[in-house]
Design a protein around this motif. Structure first.
Motif, PDB file in Angstrom:
ATOM      1  N   GLY A 295      18.771 -53.419  55.128  1.00 54.12           N
ATOM      2  CA  GLY A 295      18.135 -54.447  54.320  1.00 54.12           C
ATOM      3  C   GLY A 295      17.065 -55.251  55.025  1.00 54.12           C
ATOM      4  O   GLY A 295      16.672 -56.312  54.527  1.00 54.12           O
ATOM      5  N   VAL A 296      16.576 -54.773  56.173  1.00 53.53           N
ATOM      6  CA  VAL A 296      15.533 -55.516  56.899  1.00 53.53           C
ATOM      7  C   VAL A 296      14.163 -54.861  56.734  1.00 53.53           C
ATOM      8  O   VAL A 296      13.156 -55.548  56.559  1.00 53.53           O
ATOM      9  CB  VAL A 296      15.886 -55.643  58.396  1.00 53.53           C
ATOM     10  CG1 VAL A 296      14.757 -56.331  59.167  1.00 53.53           C
ATOM     11  CG2 VAL A 296      17.180 -56.424  58.566  1.00 53.53           C
ATOM     12  N   THR A 297      14.096 -53.547  56.810  1.00 48.31           N
ATOM     13  CA  THR A 297      12.827 -52.841  56.662  1.00 48.31           C
ATOM     14  C   THR A 297      12.927 -51.815  55.538  1.00 48.31           C
ATOM     15  O   THR A 297      14.015 -51.490  55.060  1.00 48.31           O
ATOM     16  CB  THR A 297      12.432 -52.127  57.963  1.00 48.31           C
ATOM     17  OG1 THR A 297      13.472 -51.198  58.322  1.00 48.31           O
ATOM     18  CG2 THR A 297      12.243 -53.119  59.088  1.00 48.31           C
ATOM     19  N   GLY A 298      11.766 -51.303  55.119  1.00 46.61           N
ATOM     20  CA  GLY A 298      11.732 -50.317  54.049  1.00 46.61           C
ATOM     21  C   GLY A 298      10.699 -49.248  54.303  1.00 46.61           C
ATOM     22  O   GLY A 298      10.059 -49.205  55.363  1.00 46.61           O
ATOM     23  N   ARG A 299      10.475 -48.393  53.312  1.00 50.01           N
ATOM     24  CA  ARG A 299       9.569 -47.262  53.490  1.00 50.01           C
ATOM     25  C   ARG A 299       8.098 -47.666  53.433  1.00 50.01           C
ATOM     26  O   ARG A 299       7.257 -47.018  54.039  1.00 50.01           O
ATOM     27  CB  ARG A 299       9.842 -46.214  52.406  1.00 50.01           C
ATOM     28  CG  ARG A 299      11.181 -45.498  52.560  1.00 50.01           C
ATOM     29  CD  ARG A 299      11.406 -44.528  51.419  1.00 50.01           C
ATOM     30  NE  ARG A 299      11.499 -45.230  50.147  1.00 50.01           N
ATOM     31  CZ  ARG A 299      11.620 -44.624  48.967  1.00 50.01           C
ATOM     32  NH1 ARG A 299      11.644 -43.308  48.908  1.00 50.01           N
ATOM     33  NH2 ARG A 299      11.710 -45.341  47.850  1.00 50.01           N
ATOM     34  N   SER A 300       7.776 -48.714  52.690  1.00 44.60           N
ATOM     35  CA  SER A 300       6.378 -49.125  52.547  1.00 44.60           C
ATOM     36  C   SER A 300       5.887 -49.772  53.849  1.00 44.60           C
ATOM     37  O   SER A 300       6.447 -50.756  54.314  1.00 44.60           O
ATOM     38  CB  SER A 300       6.237 -50.113  51.385  1.00 44.60           C
ATOM     39  OG  SER A 300       6.606 -49.503  50.165  1.00 44.60           O
ATOM     40  N   ARG A 301       4.826 -49.196  54.397  1.00 51.61           N
ATOM     41  CA  ARG A 301       4.267 -49.674  55.670  1.00 51.61           C
ATOM     42  C   ARG A 301       3.062 -50.577  55.398  1.00 51.61           C
ATOM     43  O   ARG A 301       2.107 -50.173  54.732  1.00 51.61           O
ATOM     44  CB  ARG A 301       3.852 -48.492  56.551  1.00 51.61           C
ATOM     45  CG  ARG A 301       5.030 -47.731  57.116  1.00 51.61           C
ATOM     46  CD  ARG A 301       4.615 -46.331  57.614  1.00 51.61           C
ATOM     47  NE  ARG A 301       3.488 -46.356  58.525  1.00 51.61           N
ATOM     48  CZ  ARG A 301       3.574 -46.524  59.857  1.00 51.61           C
ATOM     49  NH1 ARG A 301       4.771 -46.685  60.410  1.00 51.61           N
ATOM     50  NH2 ARG A 301       2.505 -46.503  60.605  1.00 51.61           N
ATOM     51  N   ILE A 302       3.143 -51.808  55.920  1.00 56.59           N
ATOM     52  CA  ILE A 302       2.075 -52.794  55.760  1.00 56.59           C
ATOM     53  C   ILE A 302       1.536 -53.146  57.142  1.00 56.59           C
ATOM     54  O   ILE A 302       2.303 -53.499  58.042  1.00 56.59           O
ATOM     55  CB  ILE A 302       2.589 -54.063  55.053  1.00 56.59           C
ATOM     56  CG1 ILE A 302       3.177 -53.725  53.680  1.00 56.59           C
ATOM     57  CG2 ILE A 302       1.477 -55.093  54.937  1.00 56.59           C
ATOM     58  CD1 ILE A 302       2.208 -53.108  52.710  1.00 56.59           C
ATOM     59  N   ALA A 303       0.233 -53.047  57.299  1.00 61.82           N
ATOM     60  CA  ALA A 303      -0.389 -53.404  58.578  1.00 61.82           C
ATOM     61  C   ALA A 303      -0.363 -54.921  58.752  1.00 61.82           C
ATOM     62  O   ALA A 303      -0.657 -55.674  57.810  1.00 61.82           O
ATOM     63  CB  ALA A 303      -1.823 -52.898  58.634  1.00 61.82           C
ATOM     64  N   PHE A 304      -0.013 -55.348  59.946  1.00 65.48           N
ATOM     65  CA  PHE A 304      -0.041 -56.769  60.305  1.00 65.48           C
ATOM     66  C   PHE A 304      -1.084 -56.909  61.414  1.00 65.48           C
ATOM     67  O   PHE A 304      -0.831 -56.620  62.576  1.00 65.48           O
ATOM     68  CB  PHE A 304       1.330 -57.237  60.775  1.00 65.48           C
ATOM     69  CG  PHE A 304       1.412 -58.721  61.024  1.00 65.48           C
ATOM     70  CD1 PHE A 304       1.446 -59.613  59.967  1.00 65.48           C
ATOM     71  CD2 PHE A 304       1.472 -59.228  62.318  1.00 65.48           C
ATOM     72  CE1 PHE A 304       1.528 -60.980  60.188  1.00 65.48           C
ATOM     73  CE2 PHE A 304       1.551 -60.586  62.552  1.00 65.48           C
ATOM     74  CZ  PHE A 304       1.579 -61.468  61.480  1.00 65.48           C
ATOM     75  N   ILE A 305      -2.294 -57.315  61.015  1.00 63.12           N
ATOM     76  CA  ILE A 305      -3.451 -57.317  61.912  1.00 63.12           C
ATOM     77  C   ILE A 305      -3.643 -58.720  62.471  1.00 63.12           C
ATOM     78  O   ILE A 305      -3.875 -59.669  61.719  1.00 63.12           O
ATOM     79  CB  ILE A 305      -4.724 -56.884  61.168  1.00 63.12           C
ATOM     80  CG1 ILE A 305      -4.497 -55.547  60.447  1.00 63.12           C
ATOM     81  CG2 ILE A 305      -5.898 -56.774  62.125  1.00 63.12           C
ATOM     82  CD1 ILE A 305      -5.590 -55.205  59.450  1.00 63.12           C
ATOM     83  N   VAL A 306      -3.551 -58.856  63.773  1.00 65.53           N
ATOM     84  CA  VAL A 306      -3.639 -60.169  64.414  1.00 65.53           C
ATOM     85  C   VAL A 306      -5.021 -60.369  65.037  1.00 65.53           C
ATOM     86  O   VAL A 306      -5.467 -59.577  65.876  1.00 65.53           O
ATOM     87  CB  VAL A 306      -2.556 -60.326  65.497  1.00 65.53           C
ATOM     88  CG1 VAL A 306      -2.748 -61.645  66.246  1.00 65.53           C
ATOM     89  CG2 VAL A 306      -1.169 -60.274  64.874  1.00 65.53           C
TER      90      VAL A 306
END
Length: 587
Positions: free
Chosen positions: A287-298
Motif C-alpha cells: 500500500g505504499v507504491t504502485g505501478r504508475s511511475r511519476i517523475a519527481f524532478i528536483v
C-alpha cells in the motif's frame, strides 16, 4: 626526481583509496537488504539541513554517517512507517535543524499523517530550538532532560549587507533593477534596509510567527495568547517548560525507551535507525507504491548558465544545460506517466531560466505536469514554474519576486592593492560592458537600463501567459515583490496550498490515476554513485570558475578571508538576473 617520486606516491595512495572504496561498495551490495524486526520503533534522528536533491552515494563509513535524507525521502519514509506492520512507533529526535520553513511545514504534515495511523509518536529533545519544538509540538509526548532548556524566544530576520566588505577588497558592484521591490543588489551597495525591504520582511515575520504560535497552541492544547506569553519569556528552563505544559516529562533517553516499551507492551524497545529504514524498499510494504511511475524532478539552488558541478561537488546550483537534458529524459521515457517539478530556488540567470522554462513547457505538452514549491521559488525560481500547469506551494513558501536585476563586479581597487594595472583598447561603443576594471559609464548604464526594462516586460508576459491572466493584472503584483505562499494564493500567483501529498493528488487527477491507487515516485536527478562522480567530466563555465578563483585569491592576498557561497555564482556571472531581492534567514 623528488617530484617524480611524490607523484608516484600520490598515485599509489589514490589507487589504494579507490580499491578500498570499491571493496567496501561490493561488501555493501551483499548487505544491501535491511531486515526490519517485527515490533520495531523507528528512531527519526534529524540534524542540520534537509535537502531536496539526493546526495551522492559514497560507500565510506565516515561519509555515510553524515549523509542527509531528502525531503522526499522523509515523505516516503513516514508513509512507509505508517503502513508497515513491523513498525509500531516513532521516537522523533530533532537536533540543530537548519531547514527552511516550507520544509518544516512538509515534515510537520508528514508527522501528523503518521499519527493518523494510530501508532505512538514520542519526541525526545536535546538543546531544542524553535525549529525542533515547532515539529515536536505535535507529538504524543515530549521529553527533555532535567537540566536542559527550551530555546523558544521568537523569530528574527537578519539582512546581510556587503558594501563595506567589498570596499575592503577593493571591489564595487554596479546594480540596476526593474521593480521598486527588486532590491537584491542592496546587499552590495547599501548599509541598511530600504522601507520596501522592511515592509516585506515584516510580513514574512508575521506569517512565520503566526504559524509558529498556532502550531504550538494546537499541539499543546493552549490558546495563542498563552503561547505568545510563554515565548516572550523564553528561553525556558526544562522545569519551567514542564510546569507550563510545553513538555510532558523531564527524563533521559533511557526513560523514553522504557516508557514507550511499556506503551507497546514490550520488555525492551527494538530500534531501527532512520538511515537503515530509508533503505527498506517501499515495494516491500503493502500500500505504499504502485505501478504508475511519476517523475519527481528536483531543481534546487541558484540558476546558472553552465553544465553543472565537477566530480565530488554538490554545487547547490540548477545548471541549465544539465537540467534541460534531464527534462528531456523524462519526456522521452515511455514508462513515466507524468511529472512533479519540485522547485527550491531563489532564481539566478535570466537566460538560463528561460531555457529551463522552454523545456519544461515541452515536457508539459507531452505529459501531465504539476509544480511543487519548496522553501523558496522566487524570481527565476518562479519564472521556471510558468508552464501554465497547477502550482502547489506551502503557506510559508517564499515566492513571487517578479523582476529583473543587472549586476557587474568591478575589482579595480583590488588590482591596485595587488599592484596590477590594465591598459585597455576597444572597438565598439559598449565593448567595455563586461570589463571588471571600471564602473559603468552613463552611456553604458543607459544601455543596460533599456535591456532590463525589455527583459522585465518579457518576464511579465511569461507570468501572464503561465497564470492565464493579463499583463495589466500581473504588473501590480510584480515590481520584484516577495510573497509568501498564502499571499500568493490570494493573488492567484499559485493554485493550491499544500505539500507533496497535494501535488500527488493533483497529479493523479491529471494523469487519470484512481485516487486510491498508489504511485511510485522516480527521482530526477537520481542518486549518483562514487564511480559516476569520478567519471563526471562536465564542469562549470570556465570563465565563471576563473572569476571566482580571482576574487577569492585576491581577497586572501589582501589579508581578507573570503568564501564564495554557491548562490553568489549567479551574481559573479553578471548580466541580467532574476534573483530574490535578498537572502532571507528567519532564526
Amino acid at each position: 626526481m623528488k617530484k617524480f617520486l611524490l607523484g608516484l606516491l600520490v598515485g599509489v595512495v589514490f589507487c589504494f583509496m579507490v580499491l578500498a572504496v570499491f571493496a567496501f561498495a561490493l561488501a555493501r551490495i551483499g548487505q544491501s537488504k535491511t531486515d526490519v524486526e517485527d515490533g520495531s520503533t523507528l528512531v527519526l534522528a534529524l540534524e542540520g539541513s534537509i535537502p531536496e536533491k539526493s546526495p551522492a552515494d559514497i560507500p565510506l563509513p565516515f561519509l555515510e554517517s553524515q549523509a542527509r535524507v531528502t525531503v522526499s525521502d522523509l515523505w516516503l519514509t513516514l508513509r512507509k512507517a505508517a503502513a508497515d506492520p513491523r513498525i509500531k512507533a516513532i521516537v522523533f529526535e530533532p537536533r540543530g535543524l537548519s531547514a527552511g520553513w516550507g520544509t518544516l511545514e512538509e515534515l510537520k504534515a508528514d508527522l501528523a499523517n503518521f499519527r493518523k495511523s494510530g501508532k505512538p509518536l514520542f519526541a525526545y529533545l536535546r538543546n531544542p530550538g524553535t525549529r525542533e519544538y515547532y515539529l515536536a509540538s505535535g507529538a504524543d509526548r515530549i521529553y527533555i532532560s532535567p537540566e536542559d532548556s527550551l530555546d523558544l524566544k521568537g523569530l528574527r530576520v537578519e539582512a546581510v549587507f556587503l558594501k563595506k566588505t567589498l570596499a575592503k577588497v577593493g571591489a564595487t558592484m554596479d546594480v540596476i533593477h526593474a521593480g521598486k521591490y527588486k532590491d537584491a543588489g542592496d546587499m552590495f551597495v547599501r548599509d541598511s534596509m530600504t522601507p520596501e525591504t522592511k515592509e516585506v520582511l515584516n510580513q514574512v515575520l508575521d506569517q512565520y510567527y503566526g504559524d509558529l504560535v498556532n502550531t504550538i497552541a494546537r499541539g499543546r492544547k493552549k490558546t495563542p495568547a498563552e503561547v505568545t506569553a510563554l515565548i516572550d519569556n523564553g528561553p525556558i528552563r526544562a522545569q519551567q517548560a514542564l510546569e507550563s505544559g510545553l513538555v510532558d516529562q523531564l527524563a533521559f533517553e533511557d526513560t523514553v525507551a522504557s516508557d514507550l516499551a511499556r506503551r507497546l507492551h514490550q520488555d525492551n524497545l527494538t530500534k531501527i535507525a532512520l538511515k537503515s529504514y530509508v533503505r527498506v524498499p517501499p515495494s516491500s510494504v503493502q500500500g505504499v507504491t504502485g505501478r504508475s511511475r511519476i517523475a519527481f524532478i528536483v531543481g534546487e539552488g541558484a540558476i546558472v548558465r553552465s553544465a553543472g558541478g565537477g566530480p565530488l561537488q554538490d554545487t547547490g546550483l540548477i545548471a541549465s544545460g544539465n537540467f534541460t537534458k534531464m527534462l528531456r529524459q523524462v519526456e522521452d521515457d515511455p514508462s513515466i506517466k507524468g511529472a512533479i517539478l519540485r522547485i527550491n530556488s531563489p532564481g539566478g540567470d535570466g537566460v538560463a531560466s528561460d531555457d529551463i522554462l522552454n523545456e519544461a513547457k515541452n515536457l508539459s505538452r507531452k505529459k501531465p505536469l504539476i509544480i511543487s514549491m519548496g522553501d523558496v521559488a522566487a524570481s527565476g525560481g518562479y519564472f521556471i514554474a510558468m508552464t501554465g500547469d497547477s502550482i502547489v506551494a506551502y503557506p510559508n513558501t517564499i515566492t513571487g519576486s517578479i523582476g529583473v536585476i543587472y549586476s557587474r563586479l568591478s575589482i579595480r581597487g583590488l588590482y591596485d592593492k595587488l599592484g596590477i594595472e590594465k591598459d585597455i583598447l576597444q572597438r565598439g561603443r559598449f565593448a567595455g560592458l563586461d570589463s571588471d576594471y571600471a564602473p559603468l559609464t552613463p552611456a553604458e548604464r543607459g544601455k543596460v537600463e533599456s535591456e532590463i526594462e525589455s527583459f522585465y516586460q518579457a518576464f511579465l508576459a511569461r507570468v501572464a501567459e503561465g497564470r492565464k491572466r493579463k499583463v495589466e493584472e500581473i504588473a501590480p503584483l510584480a515590481q520584484g515583490r516577495v510573497w509568501l505562499g498564502a499571499q500568493a494564493k490570494e493573488n492567484a500567483l499559485v493554485n493550491e496550498l499544500g505539500g507533496l501529498d497535494r501535488a500527488v493528488e493533483l497529479m493523479k487527477q491529471r494523469a487519470g490515476i484512481p485516487a486510491k491507487e498508489q504511485i511510485t515516485l522516480v527521482s530526477y536527478p537520481p542518486k549518483r554513485s562514487l564511480l559516476e562522480l569520478l567519471m563526471n567530466r562536465s564542469g562549470e563555465a570556465p570563465e565563471l570558475d576563473t572569476k571566482i578563483r580571482q576574487l577569492a585569491m585576491g581577497a586572501q592576498m589582501a589579508g581578507i578571508p573570503l568564501e564564495i557561497p554557491p548562490a553568489f555564482r549567479a551574481w559573479l556571472q553578471g548580466g541580467l538576473l532574476e534573483v530574490m531581492p535578498y537572502s532571507i534567514t528567519v532564526h
